[in-house]
Design a protein around this motif. Structure first.
Motif, PDB file in Angstrom:
ATOM      1  N   LEU A 521       0.813  -1.199   0.000  1.00  0.00           N
ATOM      2  CA  LEU A 521       0.000   0.000   0.000  1.00  0.00           C
ATOM      3  C   LEU A 521       0.853   1.258   0.000  1.00  0.00           C
ATOM      4  O   LEU A 521       1.898   1.319   0.623  1.00  0.00           O
ATOM      5  N   ILE A 522       0.392   2.257  -0.718  1.00  0.00           N
ATOM      6  CA  ILE A 522       1.046   3.559  -0.708  1.00  0.00           C
ATOM      7  C   ILE A 522       0.893   4.177   0.675  1.00  0.00           C
ATOM      8  O   ILE A 522      -0.160   4.092   1.293  1.00  0.00           O
ATOM      9  N   ARG A 523       1.958   4.798   1.158  1.00  0.00           N
ATOM     10  CA  ARG A 523       1.940   5.440   2.463  1.00  0.00           C
ATOM     11  C   ARG A 523       2.289   6.914   2.324  1.00  0.00           C
ATOM     12  O   ARG A 523       2.841   7.339   1.312  1.00  0.00           O
ATOM     13  N   THR A 524       1.974   7.647   3.369  1.00  0.00           N
ATOM     14  CA  THR A 524       2.456   9.025   3.420  1.00  0.00           C
ATOM     15  C   THR A 524       3.985   9.017   3.304  1.00  0.00           C
ATOM     16  O   THR A 524       4.658   8.274   4.005  1.00  0.00           O
ATOM     17  N   GLY A 525       4.496   9.841   2.402  1.00  0.00           N
ATOM     18  CA  GLY A 525       5.943   9.930   2.208  1.00  0.00           C
ATOM     19  C   GLY A 525       6.430   9.266   0.945  1.00  0.00           C
ATOM     20  O   GLY A 525       7.562   9.530   0.516  1.00  0.00           O
ATOM     21  N   ASP A 526       5.621   8.387   0.337  1.00  0.00           N
ATOM     22  CA  ASP A 526       6.038   7.801  -0.937  1.00  0.00           C
ATOM     23  C   ASP A 526       6.083   8.902  -1.987  1.00  0.00           C
ATOM     24  O   ASP A 526       5.090   9.596  -2.219  1.00  0.00           O
ATOM     25  N   LEU A 527       7.226   9.071  -2.632  1.00  0.00           N
ATOM     26  CA  LEU A 527       7.401  10.153  -3.597  1.00  0.00           C
ATOM     27  C   LEU A 527       6.536   9.918  -4.832  1.00  0.00           C
ATOM     28  O   LEU A 527       6.366   8.778  -5.288  1.00  0.00           O
ATOM     29  N   SER A 528       6.012  11.003  -5.383  1.00  0.00           N
ATOM     30  CA  SER A 528       5.179  10.894  -6.577  1.00  0.00           C
ATOM     31  C   SER A 528       5.719  11.686  -7.757  1.00  0.00           C
ATOM     32  O   SER A 528       5.338  11.430  -8.900  1.00  0.00           O
ATOM     33  N   SER A 529       6.625  12.652  -7.501  1.00  0.00           N
ATOM     34  CA  SER A 529       7.163  13.442  -8.613  1.00  0.00           C
ATOM     35  C   SER A 529       8.159  14.458  -8.059  1.00  0.00           C
ATOM     36  O   SER A 529       8.294  14.623  -6.843  1.00  0.00           O
ATOM     37  N   TYR A 530       8.862  15.133  -8.948  1.00  0.00           N
ATOM     38  CA  TYR A 530       9.553  16.361  -8.581  1.00  0.00           C
ATOM     39  C   TYR A 530       9.580  17.302  -9.770  1.00  0.00           C
ATOM     40  O   TYR A 530       9.410  16.883 -10.928  1.00  0.00           O
ATOM     41  N   THR A 531       9.757  18.566  -9.478  1.00  0.00           N
ATOM     42  CA  THR A 531       9.878  19.598 -10.515  1.00  0.00           C
ATOM     43  C   THR A 531      11.180  20.341 -10.284  1.00  0.00           C
ATOM     44  O   THR A 531      11.414  20.858  -9.187  1.00  0.00           O
ATOM     45  N   GLN A 532      12.021  20.375 -11.295  1.00  0.00           N
ATOM     46  CA  GLN A 532      13.282  21.092 -11.221  1.00  0.00           C
ATOM     47  C   GLN A 532      13.115  22.476 -11.829  1.00  0.00           C
ATOM     48  O   GLN A 532      12.574  22.624 -12.935  1.00  0.00           O
TER      49      GLN A 532
END
Length: 620
Positions: A521-532
């Motif tokens: 299961l996905i939890r709080t804190g699992d990264l979903s993206s970033y923007t540079q």
């Protein structure tokens, strides 16, 4: 603004004088204003932030603030002195604004020159974070060190007071960008700021002595400076090892680790103890890793919380003591389902790698180079160590002005070597996973580009999932967990372990199907993206900022979203997707896969140097 607190009121000597001043340092905000370099931030109520189910945080690193920087100064003077000879006297300011590449310092910095950051760049960065990023939602800021300038100008030597003043000034800017509400009695910023010690934040650079049984002036200074950021009950421990943790979001812990006690550039400490030498006294690196496991990772695992690790020096054998790295890597394997992100700076280069104990960056693994000569990753590591620039010093990345005597220009060739070194790392990890699919893939280590214009300035925001673990309807199944493994069951796992019991014991799948690794299961804190984001200083040193089409009035613009430019599968940002991306970059040949690999390598190489024109990372 007073940095003295009751925790240090009893100190005597220099520390008390430095820590208890009301920000009366040589390079105060008033001094910055007198330089005329920027319109300074004002103390305003924080902007109201709209919360969303997806959280977001900002990563700042390697500011390297230089209050001596002068617009129009020569690059040869480390951007500190304006040439008054007849050659430069006429129109020097115009030249610095219209032709920033021709040997003179621009308003917001001199990209690729080896000069550090002017106050105008720090101000522009803080303004962008406050005016553009904060209104869209920021939960916290990670700030991974190196706020002081490099020691590149022999006529203006770095001193302890100089370094501390620049750290004070950096803190002041962040507190002005994210102030507490005027109606609040809190001294803390409007959002949590989580700092870290950089190798240039101390004098001499890199060196922090380990003094568990007596006061440590360096750690005492940062404990006082960061008393708004470090939980009060952790201050005594921070004064011993320089580490602390916070929980800025429910069920998400951010641990700031003192990587200077793990870095082999620190001449005041030695390597960690070997596993068979635990009877020896605890030394600096041991103290950091013991604290990390006992006070952060074990409790987080028991409570089902996610952990982010932040530090200055990235964890690989190029940077860490040998045993310290091996011990660190074992912790990463042991707590691979608890650690959901790692974020570092120091190297100025935008890249990622995996902290695997099987295939770490720098281990001996056979490799065939493009000329078909047998090489090993250890050979790559040896060559990198011999040729690497000293990141404690500022280096130029462009060819300097021919008259700029003394400006270093050696990093592009080293970047080429490091680039191929990373490709080897990605290739072998992908091949290893193909041979043994149950090899546990660890979370990638993200190394962000710097604010200081070694290339172009860069800052980054990450997004992550926010899930109520008490609500079963709010816990979607994670996309990265292999579907075949979810349905495999205990019998299949046991059979696979019997067949492969001789391979990589520390990475084998656990027998218990209900253990932590079987949490799909996905939890709080699992990264979903970033923007540079990046600032094209060649443009903004001359063009009006209101011509910025994306963010008028600011120097930053969006550089990339990795899922878009690297072609990630829809909705994927997990460890397996990053591993597959590394493997896709290492495909050779002239077929479709080889052509796509070549394209990806080109895109990745451009991002490594933050799109700085004139600096090319050469492909295989």
């Amino acid at each position: 603004m007073t940095f003295c607190t009751r925790r240090i009121s009893g100190l005597g000597g220099l520390l008390a004088v430095v820590a208890c001043i009301s920000l009366v340092h040589p390079y105060s905000v008033a001094h910055a204003a007198s330089l005329g370099q920027a319109s300074l931030l004002t103390d305003e109520d924080p902007i109201v932030v709209t919360k969303t189910p997806t959280g977001r945080f900002l990563h700042l690193t390697d500011i390297h603030l230089d209050p001596y920087y002068q617009e129009g100064a020569t690059l040869a003077s480390a951007c500190h002195r304006v040439e008054t000879s007849s050659r430069h006297a006429a129109g020097q300011l115009w030249a610095s604004r219209r032709k920033p590449k021709e040997g003179l310092a621009g308003k917001y910095g001199a990209p690729g020159s080896g000069c550090d950051s002017p106050i105008a760049l720090l101000n522009a960065t803080a303004n962008f974070a406050r005016d553009v990023l904060l209104p869209d939602g920021l939960d916290f800021i990670i700030w991974t060190g190196d706020n002081a300038r490099h020691d590149t100008d022999g006529s203006i030597l770095r001193t302890v007071a100089d370094i501390q003043s620049q750290n004070y000034l950096a803190v002041d800017y962040l507190l002005r960008a994210f102030p507490a509400s005027k109606t609040s009695s809190s001294r803390h910023p409007s959002i949590p700021i989580i700092p870290n010690i950089g190798n240039n934040d101390v004098w001499p650079h890199n060196d922090i002595v380990y003094t568990p049984n007596r006061r440590n002036p360096i750690l005492d200074f940062f404990a006082a400076l960061w008393d708004r950021f470090i939980p009060e009950d952790q201050i005594p421990a921070f004064r011993k090892h320089g580490c602390f943790f916070v929980e800025p979001v429910k069920d998400l812990i951010v641990a700031s680790i003192n990587t200077m006690y793990l870095s082999d550039a620190n001449r005041q400490v030695g390597d960690c103890r070997a596993v068979n030498s635990l009877q020896l006294p605890v030394i600096a690196g041991d103290a950091v890793l013991q604290w990390l496991e006992e006070h952060v990772l074990l409790p987080a695992e028991r409570e089902g919380k996610a952990v982010y690790l932040i530090g200055h020096v990235p964890p690989n054998p190029l940077n860490y003591f040998d045993v310290c790295y091996e011990s660190f890597a074992r912790l990463m394997v042991r707590y691979s389902n608890t650690i959901t992100g790692q974020f570092y700076g120091h190297m100025n280069i935008d890249h990622f790698f995996f902290p695997s104990s099987i295939i770490p960056v720098g281990k001996s693994i056979p490799y065939q180079n493009p000329d078909t000569e047998p090489v090993t990753e250890r050979a790559w590591a040896s060559l990198l160590r011999m040729t690497a620039p000293d990141f404690s010093n500022s280096v130029s990345t462009r060819d300097p002005d021919p008259t700029a005597i003394g400006v270093l220009s050696m990093i592009p060739s080293w970047i080429n070597l490091y680039y191929h070194y990373l490709l080897t790392h990605y290739k072998h990890l992908a091949h290893q996973h193909a041979r043994v699919p149950t090899t546990r893939v660890l979370q990638p280590v993200f190394v962000a580009p710097s604010v200081v214009p070694t290339f172009n300035p860069g800052i980054r925001t990450y997004t992550y999932h926010v899930v109520d673990k008490e609500d079963p309807d709010d816990r979607p199944t994670t996309s990265w967990f292999p579907s075949w493994l979810r349905s495999w069951g205990t019998r299949g796992r046991r059979a696979h372990r019997r067949r492969h019991r001789h391979r990589h014991d520390s990475h084998r799948l656990p027998l218990n199907p209900d253990d932590r690794f079987n949490d799909t299961l996905i939890r709080t804190g699992d990264l979903s993206s970033y923007t540079q984001y990046y600032a094209d200083l060649d443009r903004w040193n001359s063009d009006p900022l209101d011509t910025n089409p994306e963010f008028p009035g600011h120097i930053y613009q969006t550089s990339y979203d990795p899922a878009v430019i690297y072609g990630f599968a829809e909705g994927r940002f997990d460890r397996d997707e990053w591993m597959r991306f590394g493997g896709r970059m290492s495909v050779e040949g002239t077929g479709k896969g080889g052509r796509e690999s070549e394209r990806l390598r080109r895109v990745f190489a451009d991002q490594m140097v933050v799109q700085l024109k004139g600096v090319e990372v050469k492909d295989i």
